[in-house]
Design a protein around this motif. Sequence first.
Motif, PDB file in Angstrom:
ATOM      1  N   SER A  99      42.313  45.521  43.382  1.00  0.00           N
ATOM      2  CA  SER A  99      42.245  44.513  42.115  1.00  0.00           C
ATOM      3  C   SER A  99      41.388  44.999  41.450  1.00  0.00           C
ATOM      4  O   SER A  99      40.019  45.782  41.495  1.00  0.00           O
ATOM      5  N   ASP A 101      39.269  43.477  39.682  1.00  0.00           N
ATOM      6  CA  ASP A 101      38.001  42.744  39.994  1.00  0.00           C
ATOM      7  C   ASP A 101      37.058  43.976  40.297  1.00  0.00           C
ATOM      8  O   ASP A 101      35.696  43.664  40.110  1.00  0.00           O
ATOM      9  N   PRO A 140      41.117  40.318  35.236  1.00  0.00           N
ATOM     10  CA  PRO A 140      40.812  41.267  36.250  1.00  0.00           C
ATOM     11  C   PRO A 140      41.483  40.920  37.669  1.00  0.00           C
ATOM     12  O   PRO A 140      42.041  41.765  38.311  1.00  0.00           O
ATOM     13  N   ALA A 141      41.293  39.688  38.104  1.00  0.00           N
ATOM     14  CA  ALA A 141      41.673  39.303  39.415  1.00  0.00           C
ATOM     15  C   ALA A 141      43.431  39.301  39.603  1.00  0.00           C
ATOM     16  O   ALA A 141      43.888  39.509  40.754  1.00  0.00           O
TER      17      ALA A 141
END
Lengths: 463, 246
Positions: A99, A101, A140-141
């Motif tokens: 991810s 993230d 981002p996720a």
Amino acid sequence: MVRRRLTPGAVIDGFTLGEVVHKGGMAMLLSVTHPDHDLPMLMKVPLLFEGEDPAAIVGFEMEQMILPRLKGPHVPRFIATAGFDAQPYIVMEQVDGVSADTLLPRCPLPVEEIAAFGAAVATALADLHAQQVVHLDIKPANILLRPDGSAVLIDFGLSRHDRLPDLMQEEFRLPYGSAPYMAPEQVLGERGDPHSDLFALGAVLYQLTTGVWAFDNEQRLPAMKRRLWRDPEPPRRRRPDCPPWLQEVILRCLEVDPARRHPTAAQLAFDLRHPDQVMLTPRAQKLARDGLAAVLKRRFNPDPMAPRPAGASAQLAAAPIIAVAIELPAASGALDEAMRRAVERIMATVPEARVACLNVLRTSLLSIDTTLDAAGENRHVQRLVELRHWAAPLRLEEERLTFHVLEALSPAAAILEYAEANRVDHLILGARPHSMQRRLLGSVSGEVAAWAPCSVTVVRAKA
Amino acid sequence: MRIALFTDIHGNRQALAACLEHAARQGAERHVFLGDIVGYGGDPAWCVAQVMREVAAGAVALQGNHDAAIAAGIAGLNGVAAAAIEWTRSILSPAARTFLAELPLLHEEEDRLYVHADASNPGAWRYVMDAEDARRSMDATSARITLCGHVHSPRLYGLSDTAKLTVFRPPANEPIPLLARRRWLAVLGAVGQPRDGDPAACYGLLDTTEPSLTWVRVPYDVAGAACAIRAAGLPEQLATRLALGR
């Protein structure tokens, strides 16, 4: 409604459940296996509670409709789905990737990494938009990065498909999305503009560059609306070593009026891959937010936004990337003229098109290559100058033109690779006159036309 | 199972023949005719005979307002439509006229309701033109999917369990999922007199396993259909509008 327990080892429609991989607000993901499908898979199950959020159900229904229609390397492969009459689920490929993230704790990131990431996501968006879908929840996720650096977009629960009913539009009065990344027009309820995804990507790039959000995570509508008039701190103020071109790209993505952002995701990817070709405007040098007068004007007397053609596909058609392969020196003046006329005709009909002028500098396996010619001039630089000279009579605005000298053994292969990597929509190249050379070497235009990933126009000077 | 749905044929032989042939190639196993077999067009006898054969073979056919007007009279129709009905009545066989007069207004099977116009009062021939009309029609039935015609322009209305209504203009030839948690009302496009700007004939292809509905567009011999209208001596505007899809 029958609800089976989602315990490891349980079997639903032939899928054997494994571990819970992720549990979010609206759905959870379990790893699953199936004797007929030999790849790592995830089952997405909507979480339905007492007093449930209807968005969880509608989002699941949207994803159920959209995911099976998507294909290509930038989305997870769809495997199976089941509706609400038993246990609802969607089974999809478990993408080999991490991810985006995971990038956040390392912010601010090196500039090269930001550019490569941005280009990868913009390329994925271009592919999605070409399939008539606007994602509308880029953050981002929802971005996975494969080991090779390419991006995969996930979670289409808030997405909009041009050719399917938009269940979200009618269901909710408030805009759904992620506040720090949501485009201003999306805050106002507009759900069909692919530029909303470019804004969200710009907000992600801002975060990777500066380490902070461009807009805060305030969920109330009045607070989200503030982005319609209040601009974020320029990245260079928060990070002095942010290059002007990167600030130019980020702030262009974050323009309030979608018409002032990049025309397409492919053109944004193009800029991120060719930093030296980004046309710098006053945006690039800004070190402070806009003054009070400008903000007050936007707040109380905003310029009207230009109406946009509806839907992802209509906008893509209006803003293609055209690549022209130019031979230097020219085979003939007549061919040169004919090529320019072909470019002019296209540029006149599609106002948001941009032109990349290419020239292939042939390298040879047999001699030790030098970029210097006999007179000691740098051949690469000389070719760039000649390309600019070729394009000058077109009288195009500078931001619609870029110049590229490709060094390669095979001109056809170099042109094809360039078209593929830059998502070129239309290639224009000249046909060489009949000659001994063409008979021996084959025709570059013929090979390009046979293998190109896009339309090809072969221009011939009339005898 | 794939069900082909034909509505508003309006005596257009060329359009009906093209749609039937297309549906056969798509593997449609069942045919449903949602009314208005006659009116406007120049080949009503052929169209009625075709539908009579289909019904004998198990197809469902419903009555539309133009079919009803053959026996019941032209009250409520505009001048051009009335002229076409008078002419149609004069050339149809008694058997064909009886067939049209005896067609039912509604038909229900499984989770589907077939009807020509608004289901809340099918004999009143109210158009389903907007969300309010759609809600009234859906409130009158417990069927999950209502399929109708009469409007000559494709639309899909969806009703969620929170009573929110979505309106959608379905694109051509795209299977639109009819999600199980919702109730749907589909207005099919016309076979014989499209009015949404696309002159191609339109029929519905319902896939009951998915379930999904496709508004299929079929190009057909518009000039031939216009010729038949002129040969019958019907008003010229009925011929010209076919090429415009208006």
